[in-house]
Design an enzyme around this catalytic site. Structure first.
Site, PDB file in Angstrom:
ATOM      1  N   ARG A   1       0.821  -1.203   0.000  1.00  0.00           N
ATOM      2  CA  ARG A   1       0.000   0.000   0.000  1.00  0.00           C
ATOM      3  C   ARG A   1       0.865   1.267   0.000  1.00  0.00           C
ATOM      4  O   ARG A   1       0.522   2.260  -0.620  1.00  0.00           O
ATOM      5  CB  ARG A   1      -0.951  -0.012   1.197  1.00  0.00           C
ATOM      6  CG  ARG A   1      -2.039   1.040   1.110  1.00  0.00           C
ATOM      7  CD  ARG A   1      -3.117   0.830   2.150  1.00  0.00           C
ATOM      8  NE  ARG A   1      -3.984  -0.272   1.799  1.00  0.00           N
ATOM      9  CZ  ARG A   1      -4.285  -1.285   2.587  1.00  0.00           C
ATOM     10  NH1 ARG A   1      -3.750  -1.358   3.786  1.00  0.00           N
ATOM     11  NH2 ARG A   1      -5.093  -2.236   2.190  1.00  0.00           N
ATOM     12  N   GLY A   2       1.997   1.234   0.670  1.00  0.00           N
ATOM     13  CA  GLY A   2       2.885   2.389   0.688  1.00  0.00           C
ATOM     14  C   GLY A   2       3.401   2.731  -0.690  1.00  0.00           C
ATOM     15  O   GLY A   2       3.458   3.909  -1.082  1.00  0.00           O
TER      16      GLY A   2
END
Length: 354
Positions: free
Chosen positions: A292-293
């Site tokens: 997700r980062g």
């Protein structure tokens, strides 16, 4: 719209402090703007001291929100051009080749009160009507109203665990499902989740923290001149709200137009494979869990480049957004607070040779 929903939706008739009149807190303002340009960034968590303008900034964002195309008689704000995410109500009409009444409405922001019940948030099934009339009677909740809009939770770190679970389920799937006595109704629930709070009052559960695309840290302004300016502006607004708003009308309109055009141009903004690789190298070096980062940093970088009129992402775009994309995803000691972003910047500098 139910009575509960009406009271929870931000009141459009109440004078709102202009977003362009806010002094300082650039990280917070940038985080909000990027989410308007690209809602798929995943929202923002704003944490900081009391009285630093967190709620004021979020509510000021309402003025800048663009319009969206909806099916007018659908309580879930379904997009008539998005078959995968439209409600069953609209999908049945399409399948039966019934005409859809389409109009434009401003993207809404819905407040989720801390003391809200699960029925109020998710909606309820009228079991008596279902049994007597043989139809699925559904009273929509706040998640229905927030679909394709913004769901705002003030003091989100004080939210009850059962509501946190509801938000996690909806944020993960983009759908809300209500079940009662063997009956089940689902509807789309895709929203920009914005939360604010004071870290002194407790941290968020890691599962919910990770759901926020960006994390903005704000503090009390220390510059005496800026503090005086903020106090004077607030006093002027409180004394004559409409007059004060009129002073910033042109700036507000310019920013609104810029955000609208940025949303239109966003798909054309490019980020090179080399920059994508370096973003992932930073995330891997920092031991960021999941991907997700990486995804959020790519999206935020493109949104910033688009906002500033560039067709390609440059390293400086990544430098400006990567702390707010990654700082809340760092592994940390339970006794430590969230990193200010310095660790992220140090790793960025090594990877980008800056």
């Amino acid at each position: 719209m139910s009575k509960n929903m009406a009271t929870a939706t931000t009141n459009p008739n109440r004078p709102i402090f202009p977003f362009t009149a806010m002094v300082g807190q650039e990280e917070m303002k940038l985080s909000l703007i990027l989410n308007v340009i690209d809602p798929k960034i995943g929202g923002v968590l704003i944490m900081g001291d009391r009285g630093t303008g967190k709620s004021t900034a979020v509510r000021a964002l309402v003025d800048l929100l663009p319009e969206m195309t909806v099916v007018s008689d659908d309580p879930f704000n379904s997009d008539p051009n998005d078959p995968e995410n439209m409600s069953d109500f609209v999908r049945e009409k399409v399948q039966n080749k019934e005409p859809l009444v389409i109009n434009k409405k401003k993207i809404s922001m819905v407040d989720l009160p801390l003391g809200a019940t699960e029925d109020r948030v998710c909606g309820t099934i009228d079991l008596e009507k279902a049994l007597t009339e043989g139809i699925k009677a559904f009273e929509p909740g706040l998640l229905a109203e927030a679909n394709r809009g913004i769901l705002y939770v003030d003091e989100v770190n004080l939210l009850d665990d059962h509501l946190v679970d509801v938000l996690l389920d909806a944020a993960a799937s983009g759908w809300n499902t209500v079940e009662r006595e063997g009956m089940s109704i689902s509807h789309p629930a895709r929203f920009i989740l914005i939360g604010s709070g004071n870290p002194e009052e407790g941290e968020l559960r890691p599962q919910l923290l990770d759901r926020f695309g960006l994390h903005a840290q704000i503090g009390t302004v220390q510059d005496p001149e800026l503090r005086v300016k903020i106090v004077e502006q607030r006093a002027a607004f409180d004394e004559a709200p409409m007059t004060f708003r009129h002073l910033y009308k042109q700036e507000q309109e310019q920013l609104t137009d810029l955000l609208f055009s940025a949303r239109e141009r966003l798909p054309k903004v490019e980020i090179s494979p080399d920059l994508r690789m370096k973003i992932s190298q930073v995330c891997a070096t920092l031991n960021i869990d999941g991907l997700r980062g990486d995804i959020v940093t790519n999206r935020a970088s493109r949104a910033l480049a688009c906002f500033e009129g560039r067709g390609k992402v440059i390293p400086q775009d990544i430098w400006r957004v990567i702390p707010i994309c990654l700082r809340h995803r760092l592994r940390k000691d339970p006794l430590e607070t969230i990193d200010s972003g310095e660790k992220v910047k140090e790793t960025f500098q090594k990877m980008f040779d800056i």
